[in-house]
Design a protein around this motif. Structure first.
Motif, PDB file in Angstrom:
ATOM      1  N   CYS A  97      33.211 112.925 -10.970  1.00  0.00           N
ATOM      2  CA  CYS A  97      33.602 113.936 -11.949  1.00  0.00           C
ATOM      3  C   CYS A  97      32.618 113.911 -13.115  1.00  0.00           C
ATOM      4  O   CYS A  97      32.370 112.839 -13.681  1.00  0.00           O
ATOM      5  CB  CYS A  97      35.021 113.647 -12.427  1.00  0.00           C
ATOM      6  N   VAL A  98      32.062 115.074 -13.478  1.00  0.00           N
ATOM      7  CA  VAL A  98      31.123 115.111 -14.599  1.00  0.00           C
ATOM      8  C   VAL A  98      31.875 115.063 -15.938  1.00  0.00           C
ATOM      9  O   VAL A  98      31.267 114.979 -16.986  1.00  0.00           O
ATOM     10  CB  VAL A  98      30.195 116.353 -14.570  1.00  0.00           C
ATOM     11  N   GLY A  99      33.209 115.108 -15.897  1.00  0.00           N
ATOM     12  CA  GLY A  99      33.992 114.944 -17.117  1.00  0.00           C
ATOM     13  C   GLY A  99      34.212 113.474 -17.438  1.00  0.00           C
ATOM     14  O   GLY A  99      33.760 112.975 -18.461  1.00  0.00           O
ATOM     15  N   CYS A 100      34.881 112.752 -16.520  1.00  0.00           N
ATOM     16  CA  CYS A 100      35.255 111.361 -16.790  1.00  0.00           C
ATOM     17  C   CYS A 100      34.364 110.356 -16.087  1.00  0.00           C
ATOM     18  O   CYS A 100      34.417 109.164 -16.387  1.00  0.00           O
ATOM     19  CB  CYS A 100      36.713 111.127 -16.384  1.00  0.00           C
ATOM     20  N   GLY A 101      33.547 110.797 -15.122  1.00  0.00           N
ATOM     21  CA  GLY A 101      32.636 109.897 -14.431  1.00  0.00           C
ATOM     22  C   GLY A 101      33.254 109.166 -13.245  1.00  0.00           C
ATOM     23  O   GLY A 101      32.562 108.488 -12.500  1.00  0.00           O
ATOM     24  N   ALA A 159      35.741 110.477  -6.818  1.00  0.00           N
ATOM     25  CA  ALA A 159      36.910 110.789  -5.999  1.00  0.00           C
ATOM     26  C   ALA A 159      36.648 110.379  -4.562  1.00  0.00           C
ATOM     27  O   ALA A 159      35.538 110.524  -4.057  1.00  0.00           O
ATOM     28  CB  ALA A 159      37.232 112.274  -6.076  1.00  0.00           C
ATOM     29  N   GLU A 160      37.675 109.867  -3.904  1.00  0.00           N
ATOM     30  CA  GLU A 160      37.526 109.392  -2.525  1.00  0.00           C
ATOM     31  C   GLU A 160      37.433 110.552  -1.546  1.00  0.00           C
ATOM     32  O   GLU A 160      36.695 110.503  -0.591  1.00  0.00           O
ATOM     33  CB  GLU A 160      38.716 108.513  -2.145  1.00  0.00           C
ATOM     34  N   ARG A 161      38.234 111.576  -1.793  1.00  0.00           N
ATOM     35  CA  ARG A 161      38.344 112.641  -0.783  1.00  0.00           C
ATOM     36  C   ARG A 161      38.310 113.996  -1.490  1.00  0.00           C
ATOM     37  O   ARG A 161      39.312 114.697  -1.522  1.00  0.00           O
ATOM     38  CB  ARG A 161      39.651 112.479  -0.015  1.00  0.00           C
ATOM     39  N   PRO A 162      37.157 114.332  -2.050  1.00  0.00           N
ATOM     40  CA  PRO A 162      37.147 115.548  -2.852  1.00  0.00           C
ATOM     41  C   PRO A 162      37.275 116.818  -2.029  1.00  0.00           C
ATOM     42  O   PRO A 162      37.866 117.784  -2.470  1.00  0.00           O
ATOM     43  CB  PRO A 162      35.793 115.504  -3.557  1.00  0.00           C
ATOM     44  N   LYS A 163      36.759 116.818  -0.808  1.00  0.00           N
ATOM     45  CA  LYS A 163      36.712 118.073  -0.069  1.00  0.00           C
ATOM     46  C   LYS A 163      38.087 118.425   0.481  1.00  0.00           C
ATOM     47  O   LYS A 163      38.776 117.588   1.027  1.00  0.00           O
ATOM     48  CB  LYS A 163      35.692 117.998   1.066  1.00  0.00           C
ATOM     49  N   GLY A 164      38.469 119.685   0.329  1.00  0.00           N
ATOM     50  CA  GLY A 164      39.739 120.136   0.878  1.00  0.00           C
ATOM     51  C   GLY A 164      40.910 119.860  -0.044  1.00  0.00           C
ATOM     52  O   GLY A 164      41.697 120.744  -0.306  1.00  0.00           O
ATOM     53  N   SER A 165      41.007 118.652  -0.569  1.00  0.00           N
ATOM     54  CA  SER A 165      42.190 118.308  -1.340  1.00  0.00           C
ATOM     55  C   SER A 165      42.154 118.837  -2.766  1.00  0.00           C
ATOM     56  O   SER A 165      43.169 118.832  -3.435  1.00  0.00           O
ATOM     57  CB  SER A 165      42.342 116.792  -1.388  1.00  0.00           C
ATOM     58  N   PHE A 166      40.991 119.269  -3.235  1.00  0.00           N
ATOM     59  CA  PHE A 166      40.830 119.753  -4.611  1.00  0.00           C
ATOM     60  C   PHE A 166      41.115 118.651  -5.620  1.00  0.00           C
ATOM     61  O   PHE A 166      41.483 118.928  -6.753  1.00  0.00           O
ATOM     62  CB  PHE A 166      41.718 120.969  -4.916  1.00  0.00           C
ATOM     63  N   GLU A 167      40.977 117.408  -5.191  1.00  0.00           N
ATOM     64  CA  GLU A 167      41.046 116.324  -6.172  1.00  0.00           C
ATOM     65  C   GLU A 167      39.915 116.525  -7.181  1.00  0.00           C
ATOM     66  O   GLU A 167      40.075 116.306  -8.374  1.00  0.00           O
ATOM     67  CB  GLU A 167      40.897 114.990  -5.449  1.00  0.00           C
ATOM     68  N   LEU A 168      38.771 116.950  -6.652  1.00  0.00           N
ATOM     69  CA  LEU A 168      37.671 117.433  -7.498  1.00  0.00           C
ATOM     70  C   LEU A 168      37.402 118.876  -7.091  1.00  0.00           C
ATOM     71  O   LEU A 168      37.545 119.226  -5.923  1.00  0.00           O
ATOM     72  CB  LEU A 168      36.394 116.619  -7.275  1.00  0.00           C
ATOM     73  N   VAL A 189      34.334 118.361 -10.768  1.00  0.00           N
ATOM     74  CA  VAL A 189      35.185 118.066 -11.929  1.00  0.00           C
ATOM     75  C   VAL A 189      36.631 117.909 -11.468  1.00  0.00           C
ATOM     76  O   VAL A 189      37.083 118.626 -10.579  1.00  0.00           O
ATOM     77  CB  VAL A 189      35.167 119.231 -12.964  1.00  0.00           C
ATOM     78  N   HIS A 190      37.373 116.987 -12.091  1.00  0.00           N
ATOM     79  CA  HIS A 190      38.828 116.956 -11.894  1.00  0.00           C
ATOM     80  C   HIS A 190      39.422 118.206 -12.548  1.00  0.00           C
ATOM     81  O   HIS A 190      39.032 118.545 -13.665  1.00  0.00           O
ATOM     82  CB  HIS A 190      39.447 115.717 -12.563  1.00  0.00           C
ATOM     83  N   PRO A 191      40.399 118.849 -11.893  1.00  0.00           N
ATOM     84  CA  PRO A 191      41.003 120.050 -12.499  1.00  0.00           C
ATOM     85  C   PRO A 191      42.072 119.688 -13.534  1.00  0.00           C
ATOM     86  O   PRO A 191      43.218 120.118 -13.448  1.00  0.00           O
ATOM     87  CB  PRO A 191      41.593 120.787 -11.297  1.00  0.00           C
ATOM     88  N   THR A 192      41.692 118.878 -14.484  1.00  0.00           N
ATOM     89  CA  THR A 192      42.602 118.491 -15.573  1.00  0.00           C
ATOM     90  C   THR A 192      42.007 118.963 -16.892  1.00  0.00           C
ATOM     91  O   THR A 192      40.801 119.203 -16.992  1.00  0.00           O
ATOM     92  CB  THR A 192      42.769 116.969 -15.643  1.00  0.00           C
ATOM     93  N   ARG A 193      42.881 119.069 -17.894  1.00  0.00           N
ATOM     94  CA  ARG A 193      42.419 119.560 -19.185  1.00  0.00           C
ATOM     95  C   ARG A 193      41.290 118.700 -19.741  1.00  0.00           C
ATOM     96  O   ARG A 193      40.239 119.200 -20.145  1.00  0.00           O
ATOM     97  CB  ARG A 193      43.588 119.597 -20.180  1.00  0.00           C
ATOM     98  N   ARG A 194      41.498 117.389 -19.741  1.00  0.00           N
ATOM     99  CA  ARG A 194      40.517 116.501 -20.355  1.00  0.00           C
ATOM    100  C   ARG A 194      39.157 116.613 -19.658  1.00  0.00           C
ATOM    101  O   ARG A 194      38.120 116.729 -20.318  1.00  0.00           O
ATOM    102  CB  ARG A 194      41.036 115.064 -20.301  1.00  0.00           C
ATOM    103  N   CYS A 195      39.161 116.576 -18.319  1.00  0.00           N
ATOM    104  CA  CYS A 195      37.883 116.582 -17.604  1.00  0.00           C
ATOM    105  C   CYS A 195      37.196 117.945 -17.686  1.00  0.00           C
ATOM    106  O   CYS A 195      35.974 118.018 -17.811  1.00  0.00           O
ATOM    107  CB  CYS A 195      38.092 116.160 -16.152  1.00  0.00           C
ATOM    108  N   LEU A 196      37.970 119.024 -17.644  1.00  0.00           N
ATOM    109  CA  LEU A 196      37.364 120.357 -17.765  1.00  0.00           C
ATOM    110  C   LEU A 196      36.784 120.548 -19.171  1.00  0.00           C
ATOM    111  O   LEU A 196      35.719 121.149 -19.332  1.00  0.00           O
ATOM    112  CB  LEU A 196      38.399 121.446 -17.453  1.00  0.00           C
ATOM    113  N   GLU A 197      37.487 120.029 -20.168  1.00  0.00           N
ATOM    114  CA  GLU A 197      36.957 120.133 -21.540  1.00  0.00           C
ATOM    115  C   GLU A 197      35.678 119.319 -21.695  1.00  0.00           C
ATOM    116  O   GLU A 197      34.692 119.787 -22.276  1.00  0.00           O
ATOM    117  CB  GLU A 197      38.011 119.650 -22.551  1.00  0.00           C
ATOM    118  N   ASP A 198      35.700 118.085 -21.175  1.00  0.00           N
ATOM    119  CA  ASP A 198      34.506 117.237 -21.274  1.00  0.00           C
ATOM    120  C   ASP A 198      33.334 117.840 -20.509  1.00  0.00           C
ATOM    121  O   ASP A 198      32.191 117.822 -20.981  1.00  0.00           O
ATOM    122  CB  ASP A 198      34.800 115.829 -20.735  1.00  0.00           C
ATOM    123  N   ALA A 199      33.628 118.389 -19.315  1.00  0.00           N
ATOM    124  CA  ALA A 199      32.573 119.016 -18.519  1.00  0.00           C
ATOM    125  C   ALA A 199      31.990 120.204 -19.273  1.00  0.00           C
ATOM    126  O   ALA A 199      30.772 120.407 -19.303  1.00  0.00           O
ATOM    127  CB  ALA A 199      33.128 119.470 -17.174  1.00  0.00           C
TER     128      ALA A 199
END
Ligand SMILES: [Zn+2]
Length: 218
Positions: free
Chosen positions: A21-25, A28-37, A77-87
Motif C-alpha cells: 500500500c502506498v498509503g501505509c506501506g 497485502a497477501e492477496r490483493p488481486k480479486g479480493s480488493f484488499e488493495l 492502496v488499501h480502500p480505507t480513509r487513512r490510506c487513501l488520504e496518505d496516498a
C-alpha cells in the motif's frame, strides 16, 4: 513467486511485484480479486502528449484500475480513509517519483462508483449465464451461494428476508429498481447467486463499496 527489489521495475508496464500500500506501506497477501488493495494507474493528465516531450513531465493523475489490468504505471492502496488520504497527499507521488495531482474525494467517488457498477455488472452477467435467479419461487428453490436483498424490499417486508438468510449468506444491496435493471426487469426485490465463484466476486465488490462508504462517512 513474488520478488521484491528496492528499485522500480525496469519495465513500467509490467505487473508490479511489490504490492504494498502506498498509503501505509503494509504489504497485502492477496490483493488481486479480493480488493484488499485497489490499484490506481498513474497517468499523464493529457493523453495527446508524446512520451518524450517536455509536457510529459507534467503532473500525473490517479485513474482507478479496479480490474487490476495493470495498464500504465500504477500504485496499490488499501480502500480505507487513512490510506487513501496518505496516498493522495504523498504516497502516489512517492511511488511515481513524479508530481501527482490527486484529491481524496475524487478517489472515494471513483471507488464507490466502480465497486457498485461492478456488482451490478456481475449480477447482469449472472442472469445471462443462468448463474443468478430472481423471483420469489426461483429464489426460494435455489441453492444459493449469496442472496442479495434490495434495501427497499427488505424495509417494506416485500421479500422473505428470513428465508434469504437461512438459504445462505444474504446481503442488503441496492434498490428494487437497480437490481431490476441488472436483471432486465423493472423491479426485483431479491436475487440468488447460484455459482460459487460469481458469488465471491459479487461479495468482494459489495464489501469494497461498503468499505468505501465507511471511509466516506467517517
Ligand atoms: Zn494501507
Amino acid at each position: 513467486m513474488a520478488l521484491r527489489t528496492p528499485q522500480r521495475p525496469a519495465r513500467p508496464r509490467g505487473p508490479e511485484h511489490a504490492r504494498s500500500c502506498v498509503g501505509c506501506g503494509v504489504r497485502a497477501e492477496r490483493p488481486k480479486g479480493s480488493f484488499e488493495l485497489v490499484r490506481f494507474a498513474l497517468l499523464p493528465m493529457t493523453s495527446e502528449v508524446p512520451e518524450d516531450s517536455e509536457e510529459s513531465r507534467g503532473p500525473l493523475m490517479p485513474v482507478l484500475d479496479l480490474a487490476g489490468r495493470s495498464f500504465g504505471r500504477g500504485a496499490w492502496v488499501h480502500p480505507t480513509r487513512r490510506c487513501l488520504e496518505d496516498a493522495s497527499r504523498r504516497g502516489f507521488a512517492r511511488a511515481a517519483k513524479a508530481e501527482v495531482s490527486s484529491s481524496y474525494n475524487e478517489l472515494v467517488d471513483a471507488l464507490q462508483e466502480a465497486a457498485e457498477r461492478r456488482a451490478y455488472e456481475l449480477v447482469a452477467v449472472g442472469v445471462r449465464s443462468r448463474k443468478v435467479v430472481f423471483g420469489t419461487t426461483q429464489v426460494g428453490e435455489a441453492e444459493s451461494w449469496l442472496t442479495l436483498v434490495a434495501v427497499d424490499a427488505a424495509a417494506q417486508r416485500e421479500v422473505d428476508v428470513a428465508r434469504a438468510v437461512a438459504s445462505g449468506l444474504a446481503l442488503a444491496f441496492g434498490s428494487k429498481r437497480s437490481l431490476g435493471e441488472a436483471c432486465g426487469r423493472e423491479l426485483v426485490g431479491m436475487v440468488a447467486i447460484i455459482d460459487e465463484s460469481l458469488a465471491t466476486a459479487v461479495r468482494d465488490a459489495i464489501a469494497l463499496s461498503l468499505a468505501v462508504a465507511a471511509a466516506r462517512g467517517m
